[in-house]
Design a protein around this motif. Sequence first.
Motif, PDB file in Angstrom:
ATOM      1  N   SER A 388      -7.921 -14.474  -2.063  1.00  0.00           N
ATOM      2  CA  SER A 388      -7.786 -13.358  -3.142  1.00  0.00           C
ATOM      3  C   SER A 388      -7.833 -11.670  -3.310  1.00  0.00           C
ATOM      4  N   GLY A 389      -8.497 -11.308  -2.415  1.00  0.00           N
ATOM      5  CA  GLY A 389      -7.881 -10.000  -2.589  1.00  0.00           C
ATOM      6  C   GLY A 389      -6.429  -9.471  -2.325  1.00  0.00           C
ATOM      7  N   PHE A 390      -5.919  -9.911  -1.704  1.00  0.00           N
ATOM      8  CA  PHE A 390      -4.045  -9.773  -1.283  1.00  0.00           C
ATOM      9  C   PHE A 390      -3.601  -9.976  -2.393  1.00  0.00           C
ATOM     10  N   PHE A 391      -3.591 -10.909  -3.335  1.00  0.00           N
ATOM     11  CA  PHE A 391      -2.556 -10.831  -4.142  1.00  0.00           C
ATOM     12  C   PHE A 391      -3.257  -9.664  -5.239  1.00  0.00           C
ATOM     13  N   SER A 392      -4.509  -9.116  -5.999  1.00  0.00           N
ATOM     14  CA  SER A 392      -4.990  -8.621  -6.593  1.00  0.00           C
ATOM     15  C   SER A 392      -3.940  -6.741  -5.898  1.00  0.00           C
ATOM     16  N   LYS A 393      -5.146  -6.677  -4.605  1.00  0.00           N
ATOM     17  CA  LYS A 393      -4.701  -5.168  -4.605  1.00  0.00           C
ATOM     18  C   LYS A 393      -2.511  -4.996  -3.850  1.00  0.00           C
ATOM     19  N   ASP A 394      -2.499  -6.058  -3.922  1.00  0.00           N
ATOM     20  CA  ASP A 394      -0.621  -6.260  -4.035  1.00  0.00           C
ATOM     21  C   ASP A 394      -0.143  -5.815  -5.184  1.00  0.00           C
ATOM     22  N   GLU A 395      -1.013  -6.002  -6.333  1.00  0.00           N
ATOM     23  CA  GLU A 395      -0.558  -5.841  -7.643  1.00  0.00           C
ATOM     24  C   GLU A 395      -0.855  -4.820  -7.380  1.00  0.00           C
ATOM     25  N   LEU A 397      -0.585  -1.900  -5.698  1.00  0.00           N
ATOM     26  CA  LEU A 397       0.310  -1.119  -4.589  1.00  0.00           C
ATOM     27  C   LEU A 397       1.788  -0.644  -4.939  1.00  0.00           C
ATOM     28  N   VAL A 398       2.273  -2.374  -5.655  1.00  0.00           N
ATOM     29  CA  VAL A 398       3.175  -2.431  -6.721  1.00  0.00           C
ATOM     30  C   VAL A 398       3.506  -1.884  -7.958  1.00  0.00           C
ATOM     31  N   ALA A 399       2.077  -1.531  -8.607  1.00  0.00           N
ATOM     32  CA  ALA A 399       2.100  -0.930  -9.615  1.00  0.00           C
ATOM     33  C   ALA A 399       2.356   0.510  -9.562  1.00  0.00           C
ATOM     34  N   ALA A 400       1.517   0.694  -9.065  1.00  0.00           N
ATOM     35  CA  ALA A 400       1.466   2.211  -8.698  1.00  0.00           C
ATOM     36  C   ALA A 400       2.977   2.945  -7.762  1.00  0.00           C
ATOM     37  N   TRP A 401       4.180   2.420  -7.201  1.00  0.00           N
ATOM     38  CA  TRP A 401       5.006   2.467  -6.873  1.00  0.00           C
ATOM     39  C   TRP A 401       5.865   2.874  -7.684  1.00  0.00           C
ATOM     40  N   ALA A 491       9.830  -5.821  -1.165  1.00  0.00           N
ATOM     41  CA  ALA A 491       8.964  -7.025  -0.391  1.00  0.00           C
ATOM     42  C   ALA A 491       8.365  -6.078   0.949  1.00  0.00           C
ATOM     43  N   TRP A 492       8.682  -5.156   0.881  1.00  0.00           N
ATOM     44  CA  TRP A 492       7.587  -4.462   2.412  1.00  0.00           C
ATOM     45  C   TRP A 492       6.536  -3.678   1.800  1.00  0.00           C
ATOM     46  N   ILE A 493       6.431  -3.706   0.018  1.00  0.00           N
ATOM     47  CA  ILE A 493       4.633  -3.418   0.264  1.00  0.00           C
ATOM     48  C   ILE A 493       4.111  -4.573   0.547  1.00  0.00           C
ATOM     49  N   MET A 494       4.409  -5.628   0.393  1.00  0.00           N
ATOM     50  CA  MET A 494       3.565  -6.528   0.805  1.00  0.00           C
ATOM     51  C   MET A 494       3.146  -7.111   2.452  1.00  0.00           C
ATOM     52  N   VAL A 495       4.648  -6.276   3.156  1.00  0.00           N
ATOM     53  CA  VAL A 495       4.811  -6.259   4.864  1.00  0.00           C
ATOM     54  C   VAL A 495       3.488  -5.170   5.185  1.00  0.00           C
ATOM     55  N   VAL A 496       3.442  -4.407   4.201  1.00  0.00           N
ATOM     56  CA  VAL A 496       3.077  -2.418   4.673  1.00  0.00           C
ATOM     57  C   VAL A 496       1.617  -2.582   4.134  1.00  0.00           C
ATOM     58  N   ALA A 497       1.834  -3.485   3.273  1.00  0.00           N
ATOM     59  CA  ALA A 497       0.054  -3.646   2.559  1.00  0.00           C
ATOM     60  C   ALA A 497      -0.816  -4.634   4.011  1.00  0.00           C
ATOM     61  N   THR A 498      -0.094  -5.817   4.376  1.00  0.00           N
ATOM     62  CA  THR A 498      -0.753  -6.630   5.374  1.00  0.00           C
ATOM     63  C   THR A 498      -0.907  -6.057   6.816  1.00  0.00           C
ATOM     64  N   ALA A 499       0.147  -4.894   6.480  1.00  0.00           N
ATOM     65  CA  ALA A 499      -0.098  -4.206   8.249  1.00  0.00           C
ATOM     66  C   ALA A 499      -0.904  -3.670   8.285  1.00  0.00           C
TER      67      ALA A 499
END
Length: 617
Positions: A388-395, A397-401, A491-499
């Motif tokens: 769950s935290g993966f999806f909400s945290k990604d949102e 980061l997307v909002a900030a960017w 798409a790189w935002i999700m990649v960076v967050a995961t990395a």
Amino acid sequence: MMENAWIIPLFPLVSFFILLVVGKRMKEASAYVGMAATLLSFIGAVAVFAERLNEPTYQVKQVWFTIGNMNITAGFEINPLNALMLVVVSLVSFLVHMYSKGYMHGDERFSVFYAYLGLFTFAMLGLVISANLLQTYIFWELVGLGSFLLIGFYFYKEEAKAAAKKAFIMTRIGDVGLLIGMILLFWQTGSFQYDDIFAAVKAGSVSETMITLSAILIFIGAVGKSGQFPLHTWLPDAMEGPTPVSALIHAATMVAAGVYLVASLFPLYEASEPAMLTVAVVGGFTAIFAASIGLVQTDIKRVLAYSTVSQLGYMMLALGSGGYVAGIFHLTTHAFFKALLFLAAGSVIHAVHTQDIEKMGGLWRKMPLTAPLFLIGTLAISGVPLLSGFFSKDEILVAAWTNGHVILFWLAVVAAFFTAFYMFRLFFLVFGGDMRGDAHDVHESPTVMTMPMIVLGVLAVVAGYINTPWFGTFLGDFLTGETNVHEEAPAWIMVVATAVSLAGIFLAWLMYGKKSLSRDWLSSRAPLTYNVLFNKYYVDEFYTITVGYATKVLSLFLQYVDRFIVEGLAGLIASLTKAIGTLGSRWQNGQVQMYGAAMFIGLTILVVILAFTGGYL
């Protein structure tokens, strides 16, 4: 069902009164009263939520009292935001009530604890369904009262008493800002109703300066409740309360109230770019500030406490960046995995009787349910994909960017790395290796404690799927009333967050799991930095030598003013009055000659006055 939503907060309130009256005689059966009340609230919340999925917002208001020609109303409202919050708050509260039956077993004040839990739950549910700022403020203060009682539950411990007072005072500091902001909005719009305020702002009836000022003042109230910098120091100290209280405060009630307040007034904040920027900057700074402190703490509950402060910063960053859905999304997922982490930590404490992670270890084999459930919560908060935290945290980061907050975006990325590292540091120290303490006969917690953790563990896995670009933006569609509200981002935002999350986990494994890297690297090579982090940037010490000493000096000054000036003047007036009375009493001696002389002297004085003034005319 929505027309009867006002009943939902009343169930825990009734349990509070019942347990106050007959709780001592019921003893540990009090738990069933509390659980039944919160279960009824949860069932009602689910029914309201289900109805609101297909129905418009429902609002009821009645005239509460009248001042001149102005009516002050009271009532309740069911909109998408508070319909969701009703479910989250009542569910987590029910699970905490269930868990507490095992955790608080044998406590002399068992029924009192459940009474306080009922009051606290009632206050939060009442806050959620309030339709105007005045009602919100009343329940806001009740939430503060409930937290004071629960944090200070072990009142015979000096640390608990100090923590309760600290929480109460520091949140009151923020509440002054909230009160002033409310008054300004009422002055400008003539109403406390959310709808009336939003309509006035949209119509341009309120100046931009006043919108900004009132929004920032109200945000100060949210800063206090949700533990944002610089009013965050009460929140880690609140760990002195029982662990179920920590779970309730940190997951779905008190700290969530600050985020909920900003979200419920989001149209007001949207109308002011400076206010939005203030929320985003404070949130972004709080996220990395608290995460850095969590890197070196050794108390299991304090690590989770600073984690909460950091995650709340994430939510504020999302809201300040215009990510309304992202902020609420993370508030929802965080409620589940943070409640899970605290309850699992309580299970560990219940088993080993210490909160010092340096005295734990090797619990993976001895606690076969708590350990994997704690791991699920750790993976979720670290932002590991598909939890769950993966999806909400990604949102977030997307909002900030996408809203141009590049610096805040990278601060959030670094905070994500810190989070993954310190959470897995915690996991490896508690559950990996061999036992380092002297605890013996460690065993798994009873079913009444593990069952709520299992439910939260499932939710920590699946809750993220209510709003994803892959499976459907159900939550976003529901909250906004629009479809396809997910904001496309690189798409790189999700990649960076995961990395960065995986990198943090890997580093923690090297240092605390495999132990191929020295765990004392920071303390040995940068002892100053380590000490600053371990002592929480000396914020408490700074408050002590500034605000604390200033308050003492001012108090002493006012004490001397009161004693020597105010009391001195009062004493002087009393002495003069007494002297005049004593002098006058000497003339009252019963001698006719004395009275005649006085009359003659008085008549002479009047004649002289009349002679010099020329008579009456």
